[in-house]
Scaffold this motif. Structure first.
Motif, PDB file in Angstrom:
ATOM      1  N   ASN A 153      22.484  39.034  31.464  1.00 33.50           N
ATOM      2  CA  ASN A 153      22.423  38.505  32.796  1.00 33.50           C
ATOM      3  C   ASN A 153      23.235  37.788  33.139  1.00 33.50           C
ATOM      4  OD1 ASN A 153      20.640  36.361  34.379  1.00 33.50           O
ATOM      5  ND2 ASN A 153      18.818  36.510  34.061  1.00 33.50           N
ATOM      6  N   LEU A 154      23.598  38.059  34.686  1.00 31.16           N
ATOM      7  CA  LEU A 154      24.695  37.110  35.046  1.00 31.16           C
ATOM      8  C   LEU A 154      24.844  36.801  36.290  1.00 31.16           C
ATOM      9  CD1 LEU A 154      27.937  40.097  34.117  1.00 31.16           C
ATOM     10  CD2 LEU A 154      27.550  37.931  33.297  1.00 31.16           C
ATOM     11  N   PRO A 155      25.320  35.838  36.992  1.00 31.09           N
ATOM     12  CA  PRO A 155      24.393  34.874  38.358  1.00 31.09           C
ATOM     13  C   PRO A 155      25.350  36.063  39.142  1.00 31.09           C
ATOM     14  CG  PRO A 155      26.517  34.005  37.519  1.00 31.09           C
ATOM     15  CD  PRO A 155      25.582  35.112  36.294  1.00 31.09           C
ATOM     16  N   LEU A 156      25.136  36.103  40.065  1.00 29.82           N
ATOM     17  CA  LEU A 156      25.769  37.301  41.436  1.00 29.82           C
ATOM     18  C   LEU A 156      26.793  37.331  41.878  1.00 29.82           C
ATOM     19  CD1 LEU A 156      25.027  39.271  44.159  1.00 29.82           C
ATOM     20  CD2 LEU A 156      25.054  36.598  45.515  1.00 29.82           C
ATOM     21  N   GLN A 157      27.391  38.157  42.127  1.00 23.13           N
ATOM     22  CA  GLN A 157      29.171  38.265  41.952  1.00 23.13           C
ATOM     23  C   GLN A 157      29.874  39.325  42.671  1.00 23.13           C
ATOM     24  OE1 GLN A 157      30.553  38.564  37.834  1.00 23.13           O
ATOM     25  NE2 GLN A 157      29.048  37.577  37.481  1.00 23.13           N
ATOM     26  N   MET A 158      30.603  39.047  43.603  1.00 23.97           N
ATOM     27  CA  MET A 158      31.939  40.332  43.670  1.00 23.97           C
ATOM     28  C   MET A 158      33.009  39.604  43.222  1.00 23.97           C
ATOM     29  SD  MET A 158      31.878  43.184  44.681  1.00 23.97           S
ATOM     30  CE  MET A 158      30.209  43.154  45.394  1.00 23.97           C
ATOM     31  N   ARG A 159      33.583  40.310  41.549  1.00 28.04           N
ATOM     32  CA  ARG A 159      35.108  39.889  41.516  1.00 28.04           C
ATOM     33  C   ARG A 159      35.868  40.593  41.313  1.00 28.04           C
ATOM     34  NH1 ARG A 159      33.719  34.937  36.403  1.00 28.04           N
ATOM     35  NH2 ARG A 159      35.576  34.436  37.501  1.00 28.04           N
ATOM     36  N   TYR A 160      37.191  40.315  40.967  1.00 26.26           N
ATOM     37  CA  TYR A 160      38.170  41.622  41.999  1.00 26.26           C
ATOM     38  C   TYR A 160      39.322  41.164  40.458  1.00 26.26           C
ATOM     39  CZ  TYR A 160      35.974  43.984  45.334  1.00 26.26           C
ATOM     40  OH  TYR A 160      35.357  44.498  46.385  1.00 26.26           O
ATOM     41  N   PRO A 161      39.556  42.395  40.132  1.00 22.04           N
ATOM     42  CA  PRO A 161      41.142  41.820  39.298  1.00 22.04           C
ATOM     43  C   PRO A 161      42.008  40.600  39.169  1.00 22.04           C
ATOM     44  CG  PRO A 161      41.313  44.045  38.616  1.00 22.04           C
ATOM     45  CD  PRO A 161      39.913  43.335  40.035  1.00 22.04           C
ATOM     46  N   ALA A 162      42.970  39.792  39.204  1.00 19.69           N
ATOM     47  CA  ALA A 162      43.544  38.112  40.021  1.00 19.69           C
ATOM     48  C   ALA A 162      44.421  38.998  40.706  1.00 19.69           C
ATOM     49  CB  ALA A 162      44.074  38.194  38.262  1.00 19.69           C
ATOM     50  N   GLY A 163      44.485  38.878  42.118  1.00 20.93           N
ATOM     51  CA  GLY A 163      45.086  39.332  42.866  1.00 20.93           C
ATOM     52  C   GLY A 163      45.065  40.636  43.462  1.00 20.93           C
ATOM     53  N   SER A 164      43.825  40.723  43.195  1.00 20.53           N
ATOM     54  CA  SER A 164      43.874  42.287  43.795  1.00 20.53           C
ATOM     55  C   SER A 164      42.293  42.390  45.562  1.00 20.53           C
ATOM     56  CB  SER A 164      43.241  43.576  42.917  1.00 20.53           C
ATOM     57  OG  SER A 164      42.013  43.616  42.994  1.00 20.53           O
ATOM     58  N   GLY A 165      41.984  40.914  45.254  1.00 18.76           N
ATOM     59  CA  GLY A 165      40.334  40.651  46.203  1.00 18.76           C
ATOM     60  C   GLY A 165      40.170  39.585  46.168  1.00 18.76           C
ATOM     61  N   MET A 166      38.983  39.312  45.788  1.00 24.08           N
ATOM     62  CA  MET A 166      38.186  38.263  45.832  1.00 24.08           C
ATOM     63  C   MET A 166      37.060  37.667  44.628  1.00 24.08           C
ATOM     64  SD  MET A 166      34.800  38.419  48.414  1.00 24.08           S
ATOM     65  CE  MET A 166      33.633  39.429  47.869  1.00 24.08           C
ATOM     66  N   ASP A 167      37.086  36.087  44.383  1.00 23.23           N
ATOM     67  CA  ASP A 167      36.638  35.845  43.642  1.00 23.23           C
ATOM     68  C   ASP A 167      35.225  34.950  43.923  1.00 23.23           C
ATOM     69  OD1 ASP A 167      36.265  36.328  40.399  1.00 23.23           O
ATOM     70  OD2 ASP A 167      36.499  33.974  39.997  1.00 23.23           O
ATOM     71  N   PHE A 168      33.810  35.723  43.928  1.00 22.72           N
ATOM     72  CA  PHE A 168      33.252  34.966  44.835  1.00 22.72           C
ATOM     73  C   PHE A 168      31.792  35.398  43.481  1.00 22.72           C
ATOM     74  CE2 PHE A 168      28.464  35.576  47.104  1.00 22.72           C
ATOM     75  CZ  PHE A 168      29.327  34.695  47.724  1.00 22.72           C
ATOM     76  N   VAL A 169      31.495  34.164  43.065  1.00 19.14           N
ATOM     77  CA  VAL A 169      30.422  34.009  42.466  1.00 19.14           C
ATOM     78  C   VAL A 169      28.904  32.673  42.717  1.00 19.14           C
ATOM     79  CG1 VAL A 169      30.017  33.237  39.474  1.00 19.14           C
ATOM     80  CG2 VAL A 169      32.042  34.191  40.443  1.00 19.14           C
ATOM     81  N   ALA A 170      27.928  33.191  42.910  1.00 25.91           N
ATOM     82  CA  ALA A 170      26.689  32.149  42.646  1.00 25.91           C
ATOM     83  C   ALA A 170      26.349  31.114  41.517  1.00 25.91           C
ATOM     84  CB  ALA A 170      26.163  33.109  43.390  1.00 25.91           C
TER      85      ALA A 170
END
Length: 446
Positions: free
Chosen positions: A82-99
């Motif tokens: 169970n993980l919180p909603l997230q959209m996480r990319y490898p460092a430097g390649s996108g964004m880091d969005f974690v609820a």
């Protein structure tokens, strides 16, 4: 006397229908042509390894799936990460969005404030969209494509590329320019727009057959149901108040035929079309016309010491640079027996799946090496590409999906393609199976 009901198809829809029928007192016989239950979300074997025919993510909003898993005896806390909603990319390649785990909608507001890799304009754009969609009740009067919807609400190119496009591909398995905005909004409503726990991402730690179908079969057998694996139904015939089912396979004699009071047809659209009686010609044509969309999962095995920073990461796909991967999962963080095994997923994978398998695996390994900045990832010790060619249907605007009720007494459809707000997901399959079972038990009463 208990109703005798045949369930044709042992995928998630068929298993859900069989359980709901048994709960309602029916005498159930389940038929599955393959030797493994699960349909298009099942366990497979490759070179002595147990894998899945595709990597899946469930959501906390999948209430019916979770209900039936628990009823079948599955320990969902152990079986799902169970993980919180997230959209996480490898460092430097996108964004880091974690609820964070805050009450809704505070979790989204906090995620926006903390998000890295998004400009102020991107964050305001996302906030406007979420607020407007909530005000609209996450509904549209007239369907359109997801791309049109995002353009209408001035979503920034970066936000589309890093958030909306990958979410659309993952949920609908259809590119945004062809995907239904109505269905996309329904998914967002029951995740982003619902209580905080509904947006949680649930990643299977066990294989997909073990996650529910195997447990469902054991539960059914304990209650006197018959579960036939490796038995194919070749024909259905209606004779008054009786349905005759003809089947062949390992556990039945050649030319076996059984009599039932009702049938839940939980096969794929094409298979269901081939079994429907001739008088349902229009329905048969509609099912045969569904446009399939493939999903490809590439498994890459490295040394057991290799691991990713997170259980799964989003990837920026760009076919022009041969970067086909959209998500990568570190299976070793889910199951210790699979240390060093990564699963790279490509939704709506038609163009990628046309490539030779070894070439595609090499390109995906090179993509991982590049985006994670780790050259050894370009050289896996083993790889396997698995493409489910008919993983889902193309979820396009205004698509007319059939009702569970075929109109013939005692014959009901179940599957992720039937009428409903959700796209072709595990939850839609389970909901459809439950709906078909309840309809048949009630005699079609609404």
């Amino acid at each position: 006397m208990a109703k005798r009901v045949a369930v044709v198809g042992g995928g998630w829809a068929g298993c859900a229908a069989a359980m709901e029928l048994a709960r309602g007192g029916a005498q159930v016989t389940l038929f599955e042509a393959a030797r493994t239950l699960g349909g298009r979300a099942r366990r497979i074997s490759a070179d002595g390894r147990t894998l899945d025919n595709g990597q899946h993510i469930l959501l906390g909003a999948y209430s019916e799936s979770l209900r039936l898993m628990k009823l079948a005896g599955v320990d969902t806390r152990a079986a799902l990460l169970n993980l919180p909603l997230q959209m996480r990319y490898p460092a430097g390649s996108g964004m880091d969005f974690v609820a964070p785990r805050l009450p809704a909608p505070l979790h989204l507001a906090a995620a926006l404030l903390r998000a890295q890799g998004l400009d102020r304009e991107d964050k305001l754009s996302l906030a406007r969209f979420s607020t407007t969609a909530r005000w609209m009740g996450w509904q549209l009067d007239k369907d359109c494509s997801v791309s049109e919807l995002l353009e209408r609400y001035d979503q920034t190119p970066r936000l589309i590329a890093l958030m909306w496009r990958p979410l659309c591909l993952a949920a609908l398995n259809t590119p945004p320019e062809r995907a239904s905005a109505k269905v996309f909004l329904a998914v967002l409503r029951d995740s982003l727009g619902a209580r905080r726990a509904a947006s949680d991402m649930l990643i299977p730690r066990v294989d997909l057959s073990a996650l529910f179908p195997d447990a469902a079969a054991a539960w059914l057998r304990q209650r006197g149901a018959t579960v036939n694996e490796g038995v194919k139904v070749g024909a259905l015939r209606n004779e008054g108040s009786v349905w005759k089912v003809n089947a062949t396979g390992a556990s039945v004699a050649d030319g076996w035929e059984g009599e039932f009071d009702g049938v839940v047809l939980a096969a794929s659209p094409l298979a269901a079309a081939s079994l429907l009686p001739a008088e349902l010609e229009r329905l048969k044509a509609r099912l045969a016309a569904f446009e399939p969309e493939p999903i490809t999962t590439c498994y890459l095995q490295y040394a057991p010491s290799e691991t990713l920073p997170l259980p799964f990461c989003a990837l920026v796909d760009d076919p022009k640079t041969a970067h086909w991967g959209q998500f990568v999962f570190d299976r070793g963080q889910l199951d210790p027996a699979q240390k060093g095994l990564f699963a790279v997923v490509i939704s709506a994978s038609g163009a990628a799946s046309d490539l030779p398998q070894q070439e595609l695996a090499a390109l995906l390994a090179a993509q991982l090496a590049a985006v994670f900045g780790r050259p050894p990832l370009a050289q896996p010790v083993w790889s396997r590409v698995v493409t489910e060619k008919r993983a889902t249907f193309a979820c396009t605007p205004g698509l007319e999906r059939p009702a569970n009720d075929t109109g013939l007494s005692g014959l009901w459809l179940a599957g992720d393609y039937t009428a409903g707000e959700y796209p072709a997901t595990i939850e839609m399959a389970v909901r459809s199976g439950v709906e078909a079972a309840r309809g048949l038990l009630s005699g079609g009463a609404r």
